[in-house]
Design an enzyme around this catalytic site. Structure first.
Site, PDB file in Angstrom:
ATOM      1  CB  THR A   8      62.161  60.357  60.091  1.00  0.00           C
ATOM      2  OG1 THR A   8      60.824  60.232  60.581  1.00  0.00           O
ATOM      3  CG2 THR A   8      62.340  61.808  59.662  1.00  0.00           C
ATOM      4  CG  HIS A   9      65.692  56.119  59.124  1.00  0.00           C
ATOM      5  ND1 HIS A   9      65.630  54.839  59.590  1.00  0.00           N
ATOM      6  CD2 HIS A   9      65.510  56.911  60.213  1.00  0.00           C
ATOM      7  CE1 HIS A   9      65.432  54.840  60.904  1.00  0.00           C
ATOM      8  NE2 HIS A   9      65.341  56.083  61.307  1.00  0.00           N
ATOM      9  CB  VAL A  10      64.006  60.645  53.630  1.00  0.00           C
ATOM     10  CG1 VAL A  10      64.077  61.030  52.172  1.00  0.00           C
ATOM     11  CG2 VAL A  10      62.647  60.071  53.972  1.00  0.00           C
TER      12      VAL A  10
END
Lengths: 583, 235
Positions: A511-513
């Site tokens: 979820t490291h956007v």
């Protein structure tokens, strides 16, 4: 639209960032603070019956409801975007605590030179850098941010072993990391079986293993805010779940207990923020729909945008704040430098059972011998590397069923499949990698012209694809995966390199956007200054992963928290004394 | 979404011995005799040794087709029990009747446009609609011998319907029994999964390389309180 009584500070988003800002402001000032959170309240006891793989890990019960709001994606400006209709390469949260409730709690620092990446790469490569690269310096140095890393690590109680204490390299920690002023607040975890095999293998190969830093506690711990939490019991229901005993640092267990006692703090749940109201370079408040659907305007002297990374950029765009980025000309700022992270993993089939259902979010061993600038010399054409690690995160019985060496059966159903799946069950470990993702001119955010959310507002649109560089990073790192798997006496399946052929929204990556409302030292090329204060609207601050000019290799939450604490200092110690631009 | 036929009460009748009661071996090699434990509250047992399970979505005829297809995907064989004994069809029935079945958590706004594979399923059909249509195409399936059933399934192997059916069969085998499948914790015994135990604090760094196996327990047993799945949520 109902006009509410003005407050001093209004915050969009009740996750890690918004609640950390609220905690700092309400502790150190008498300002009235209102946090608007679109989701529902949550607390530790809610999670006691949440140990269910189907609903939480496979049906995403804690995540943003995509039926109401999602993002769209296209690979380039030549293609048309379609909505991400189901999860998903990333998993935004909702509700009090946001994605900080379901995160995996892995808490790396970024490397010192990562904060000056543009300068670093120009010094190294001057002529060879591709024209599509859009990397920038952050406008803060590692030295600026180190004290905030330390504060964040204490707040969430990170467990680990320092590999670089004030410049002194220490075997057993990550010797490639930047200098730390302090040892970790808590010691590393006990190890499950698979990481011990990995640790021995990488040591034999001459690499430098270290315990993965994590904010699930290795022992009972009280943080500087006086919040006590229990040590982790390795139940395995960690990433994608809320912690039933509060061992994993979550906004509901480290921030809400403090905030609940503050008289100048108000949390309003079920409130969806729609716009930043602004006039003549001044933010006037936030409009939102409350739980009953009524339109509200909350006026405030200071507006803090603190929602999940993509939603920060979207709120600016919907509010017509700042000039949208145009990839054709390189002009404009809002939406630029969208990054994800370069994820690869290699399954390793072992000869012994692993008891892989035991574990916790970040339990395991990593190496950084090919990470950051160490990756640079390791392979031609690679600018930055990534970590390599093996973790026992707690395997669920559904998702872990059916992992068999490629080619062993013809079909993924029927008797032969069942036989092979049972034979290999609980004998499959994964060596995984996350590598730094460079920013490129062509990867950016804007508003989708076609698809809308449940209110009729345009969805955020991701224009994002991988380049040769990410494939080179992946190839370099998975080659090491195979070498390690071999040293573990395991049988390695070929890595999922297809994932880097084209950006794939159907496969979970992380979820490291990040990016979209980036920080920097020039208002021409960034949305916020190095204090995460809006360049053109000084009483507006846009805080979170949206500020990353490009992505590091470590999991981003700790860096987000460090930036957040620094923002709080800038706001409280500087801005309040002399309101105006801090840079 | 309105499905008038859901109002009519339909039942699937299963012989008691088809659910649990079989001998199987865990990964640790210990024989375990299953009892019909942990059945859902809405499954009544008749005098004749049959269980009449009320259906929430499927008709009885549909349920029989789905049950037969799941049994080919995860068959009872020399390696242990299969989908029928685990009551996988009941799991699927509950999922389809619940919010998942009607796409309550999927983005379903138009326009629906075909796109590249990297964008995944972009269709309009809900899981309920995909099943209704898919099951219809398996006419006479229950009358066929196993080999011909396999052929029929292989012919639709890449269809959305079959991919869902395959995924749901695995889910029904190995999810908590509160969702309707994994009857008697049969699936968890098969793979040596102990259930959602609260703590491995004293075990995590022991038994390295050795299987740590226990008789499994369900979430309701672990927490000592009634639990229900998302599919049971109102609204």
């Amino acid at each position: 639209m109902q006009q509410l009584k003005p407050v001093d500070v209004v915050i969009a988003g009740g996750g890690f960032v918004g609640l950390t800002l609220a905690k700092e402001i309400t502790a150190r000032t008498s300002l009235s603070v209102v946090v608007l959170e679109r989701g529902q309240p949550r607390k530790t006891s809610d999670y006691a019956t949440g140990m269910d793989e189907l609903d939480y890990s496979l049906r995403f019960r804690m995540m943003q409801n995509l039926a109401e709001e999602t993002a769209t994606h296209r690979h380039s400006t030549r293609a048309s975007a379609v909505p991400i209709r189901q999860y998903g390469s990333f998993q935004p949260g909702t509700g009090v605590g946001g994605a900080g409730e379901h995160w995996g709690a892995i808490s790396y620092r970024f490397y010192p030179e990562a904060f000056k990446l543009a300068t670093f790469l120009r010094d190294k490569f001057a002529q060879r850098l591709s024209g599509e690269l859009a990397v920038q310096d952050w406008g803060v140095s590692y030295e600026d941010i180190e004290p905030y890393y330390w504060r964040a690590e204490q707040m969430i109680g990170v467990c680990g072993k320092a590999g670089n204490l004030e410049g002194k390299k220490i075997d057993g920690g990550n010797v490639f990391e930047g200098p730390r002023s302090h040892e970790y607040p808590n010691p590393p975890h006990k190890l499950s079986y698979a990481p011990t095999v990995f640790e021995k293998a990488v040591r034999d190969l001459g690499y430098h293993p270290y315990p993965i830093p994590t904010a699930t506690l290795s022992r009972a711990y009280t943080n500087p805010d006086g919040v006590s939490r229990a040590g982790c019991v390795y139940c395995g229901y960690c990433t994608r779940y809320g912690c039933m005993i509060g061992a994993k640092a979550q906004p509901t267990n480290i921030l809400m207990p403090v905030l609940a006692k503050r008289k100048n703090f108000t949390l309003r749940t079920g409130c969806s923020v729609r716009r930043v109201v602004h006039r003549d370079g001044k933010a006037e408040g936030l409009t939102y729909l409350d739980a009953s659907g009524a339109e509200m305007h909350q006026p405030a002297s200071i507006v803090l945008v603190a929602s999940w990374t993509l939603n920060n950029s979207r709120l600016l765009m919907l509010s017509k704040l700042g000039e949208p980025y145009d990839p054709a000309t390189g002009k404009g700022t809002v939406g630029r430098n969208l990054t994800h992270q370069v994820s690869q993993s290699t399954r390793v089939f072992m000869d012994k059972p692993l008891n892989a259902f035991m574990g916790t979010g970040g339990l395991g061993i990593g190496i950084s011998d090919f990470d950051g600038k160490e990756g640079l010399d390791a392979s031609p054409g690679v600018l930055r590397g990534g970590n390599i690690r093996l973790m026992s995160t707690g395997e669920g019985p559904i998702a872990s069923f059916g992992m068999i060496p490629p080619g062993e059966t013809q079909s993924d159903w029927g008797s032969d499949f069942k036989k092979a799946a049972l034979a290999w069950h609980d004998r499959v470990a994964a060596i995984s990698t996350e590598a730094e993702h460079m920013a490129y001119r062509q990867n950016f955010l804007d508003l989708d012209p076609t698809y809308t959310d449940k209110y009729g507002d345009p969805l955020i649109r991701l224009t994002l694809d991988w380049t040769e560089h990410e494939r080179a990073q992946g190839a370099m790192l998975t080659k090491v995966h195979a070498q390690i798997a071999n040293a573990m006496n395991g049988r390695a399946a070929p890595p999922n390199s297809r994932q880097l052929e084209r950006y794939t929204v159907t496969q979970y990556q992380s979820t490291h956007v990040n990016g979209g409302a980036i920080m920097g030292s020039s208002p021409d090329r960034s949305v916020v200054n190095p204090w995460l204060q809006h360049w053109q609207v000084p009483n507006l601050w846009v805080v979170g992963g949206s500020a990353f000019p490009q992505n590091g290799s470590g999991n981003p939450t700790l860096t987000i928290l460090a930036l957040t604490l620094r923002t709080a200092d800038g706001l409280i110690d500087r801005y309040l004394k002399n309101p105006g631009g801090l840079a | 979404m309105k499905t008038p036929r859901m109002k009519r009460r339909e039942f699937l009748t299963l012989p008691v011995e088809s659910i649990g009661g079989v001998l199987l071996y865990t990964l640790a090699g210990e024989p375990v005799r299953l009892a019909g434990q942990d059945r859902g509250q809405d499954k009544g047992q008749t005098k004749s040794g049959e269980i009449r399970v009320p259906l929430r979505f499927f008709t009885a005829a549909e349920a029989r087709v789905v049950q037969a297809a799941c049994e080919r995907i995860f068959p009872k064989d020399a390696n242990g029990p299969g989908a029928t004994e685990a009551a996988v069809v009941i799991y699927i029935d509950h999922q389809l009747a619940g919010p998942y079945g009607s796409d309550k958590y999927r983005y379903t706004k138009p326009p629906f446009v075909e796109s590249v594979p990297e964008h995944g399923y972009q269709g309009k059909q809900t899981p309920r609609e995909i099943y209704r249509e898919g099951v219809k195409k398996l006419a006479n399936f229950t009358d066929l011998p196993a080999e011909q059933q396999d052929q029929r399934l292989r012919a639709i192997e890449t269809s959305m319907f079959f991919r869902l059916l395959r995924q749901h069969t695995i889910e029904g085998m190995f999810s908590d029994p509160m969702h309707g499948g994994n009857a008697g914790l049969i699936g968890w015994q098969l793979i040596g999964y102990p259930g959602p135990l609260m703590s491995y604090r004293d075990e995590i760094d022991k038994a390295h390389g050795q299987p740590w196996r226990r008789k499994p327990v369900s979430l309701a047993q672990v927490t000592g309180r009634p639990v229900s799945g998302w599919e049971d949520e109102k609204g």
